[in-house]
Design an enzyme around this catalytic site. Structure first.
Site, short mmCIF file in Angstrom:
data_model
loop_
_atom_site.label_atom_id
_atom_site.label_comp_id
_atom_site.label_asym_id
_atom_site.label_seq_id
_atom_site.Cartn_x
_atom_site.Cartn_y
_atom_site.Cartn_z
CE LYS A 51 -4.54 -1.02 1.50
NZ LYS A 51 -4.46 -2.83 2.01
CD GLU A 67 -10.96 4.46 1.73
OE1 GLU A 67 -10.62 6.29 1.11
OE2 GLU A 67 -9.90 3.87 0.98
CB SER A 92 -0.30 -7.84 -0.78
OG SER A 92 -0.68 -9.08 -0.21
C1 LIG Z 1 -5.54 -3.46 1.75
C2 LIG Z 1 -4.66 -4.93 1.54
C3 LIG Z 1 -5.14 -6.30 0.35
C4 LIG Z 1 -6.15 -5.99 -0.65
O1 LIG Z 1 -6.18 -4.79 -0.93
P1 LIG Z 1 -5.77 -5.24 -2.79
O2 LIG Z 1 -5.72 -3.37 -3.33
O3 LIG Z 1 -6.34 -5.65 -4.22
O4 LIG Z 1 -4.15 -5.69 -3.10
C5 LIG Z 1 -4.05 -7.19 -0.67
N1 LIG Z 1 -2.65 -7.60 0.80
C6 LIG Z 1 -2.57 -6.53 2.11
C7 LIG Z 1 -1.45 -7.15 2.86
C8 LIG Z 1 -3.23 -5.85 2.19
O5 LIG Z 1 -3.23 -4.70 3.24
#
Ligand SMILES: *Cc1c(COP(=O)(O)O)cnc(C)c1O
Length: 402
Positions: A91, A113, A379
């Site tokens: 993010k 948000e 992610s």
């Molecule tokens: C917020 C988040 C997501 C989901 O958000 P996307 O916009 O779909 O990437 C996925 N993995 C993690 C670790 C997150 O913090």
């Protein structure tokens, strides 16, 4: 013209996307639309952005060959390690870019948000870095559930405003953020955390996350002599880590795309966040996309063990590539995700975020050829999910016996 899955001139991906906003935001959104490409493509922005990604975020994130998992799944599996970024997920790539843009546009106040608090923390972090006042809207229920992230945001200097309307979760926080934006469109920049919201947000966020596939190209070439994989895999909530992972490959048909959405208790059970499976065309958050809704068009609350995937909509880019069969979309249930998180932990020594664990779980549903190159984006890291992992140990199968 060559077929493309990127956004068109009107802000649409096929039939999805656009900007469905109140009149009062028209000027602010038009202005953003006019400025974002100019700024993002300028050398000045690019230099500043890349330097922060390198020195502050810690990029490039490694592309790691997962030897044991490769053997198990009969492919050559590489993990793109977004979990190693500052603040623990992808993010931050986006919030760094948007705050630089906000400054260049002369904005003096940031709003955001957040649901679980991950985007709130990433936003509060860059506001501290840039000395900008920051207001984060969060559903009152989430404020209670996500204590640690609330305290992180406050320690970083952000004001967290609990939202007590509706179900007191992400959708309500989003409504409140939009209301704030309507009242202060001149000085306020609204940092959206995923590839959602009115055009140009989905395209802007995808571009800011596209550093992920830019690096994959280079790193894959270095490791395999080929700059594209056979498969790209990522989890989808709103879609930003997936968008970054596929951005530079989306029109390259040699590359197969697999998206893992959160099935919750099951995509057909009504307790799910699998929007592509269970959603219908609607408008959410200023964008025409697939939305989980009842027959009257009221939004149905998403349900998933993973707070970051708990969104009743989906980015318009992803709705389109699913509809056009450019991507395969798999629904992964809570128990499958937990088990996969334990498996990655035991086999590679990496504790993933619960969101990312949905992508890992999708590996079991694949039929790879032995030499297939698979790149899967991790992610985020799992520190924030330890309580959930401990309380759901019974879902971990052979790995839960400790
Ligand atoms: C917020 C988040 C997501 C989901 O958000 P996307 O916009 O779909 O990437 C996925 N993995 C993690 C670790 C997150 O913090």
């Amino acid at each position: 013209m060559k077929k493309t899955f990127h956004v068109d001139g009107q802000g649409f991906y096929g039939e999805f996307g656009g900007a469905y906003i109140p009149e009062i935001l028209y000027a602010a959104v038009e202005n953003l639309k006019k400025e974002y490409l100019k700024v993002l493509e300028s050398k000045e922005f690019r230099d500043e952005y890349m330097q922060l990604l390198r020195d502050y975020v810690g990029r490039p994130s490694p592309l790691y060959y997962a030897r044991r998992m490769s053997e198990k799944y009969g492919c050559r599996l590489y993990l793109k390690r977004e979990d190693l970024n500052h603040t623990g997920a992808h993010k931050i790539n986006n919030t760094i870019g948007q705050i630089l843009l906000a400054k260049k546009m002369g904005k003096t106040r940031i709003i955001a948000e957040t649901g679980a608090g991950q985007h709130g923390v990433a936003t509060a972090t860059v506001c501290a870095l840039m000395d900008m006042p920051c207001v984060v809207y969060q559903g009152a229920l989430d404020v209670k559930r996500q204590r640690l992230n609330v305290e992180r945001m406050r320690m970083l200097g952000a004001e967290v405003r609990p939202v007590t309307t509706g179900n007191m979760t992400l959708k309500d926080a989003t409504n409140e953020a939009i209301r704030d934006w309507c009242c202060h469109p001149q000085e306020t920049f609204y940092i959206i955390g995923s590839t959602v919201g009115p055009h140009p947000y989905p395209d802007m966020v995808a571009r800011l996350q596209s550093i992920i596939s830019e690096e994959i190209k280079e790193q894959l070439f270095e490791k395999t002599g080929r700059d594209y994989p056979d498969w790209l895999m990522a989890c989808v909530g709103g879609g930003s880590n997936a968008a970054g992972t596929i951005y530079h490959y989306i029109d390259d048909e040699r590359v197969n795309i697999v998206l893992a959405e959160a099935g919750g208790l099951g995509a057909d059970t009504g307790h799910t966040a699998a929007t592509i499976h269970a959603g219908r065309l609607g408008i959410l958050h200023g964008s025409k996309t697939l939305v989980m809704q009842n027959p009257d068009g009221q939004i149905i609350e998403a349900e998933s063990i993973s707070a970051g995937l708990d969104y009743p909509g989906i980015g318009p880019m992803h709705a389109n590539i699913a509809q056009q069969h450019r991507a395969t979309v798999l629904s992964i249930n809570d128990d499958e995700a937990v088990k996969a998180a334990y498996e990655l932990t035991r086999m590679e020594g990496i504790i993933p975020a619960l969101e990312s664990a949905h992508a890992i779980a999708a590996l079991q549903k694949m039929n790879f050829k032995k030499d297939d190159i698979v790149v899967l984006t991790v992610s985020g890291r799992g520190d924030k999910d330890m309580d959930t992992y401990i309380s759901h140990k019974h879902m971990a199968g052979e790995y839960g016996d400790f």
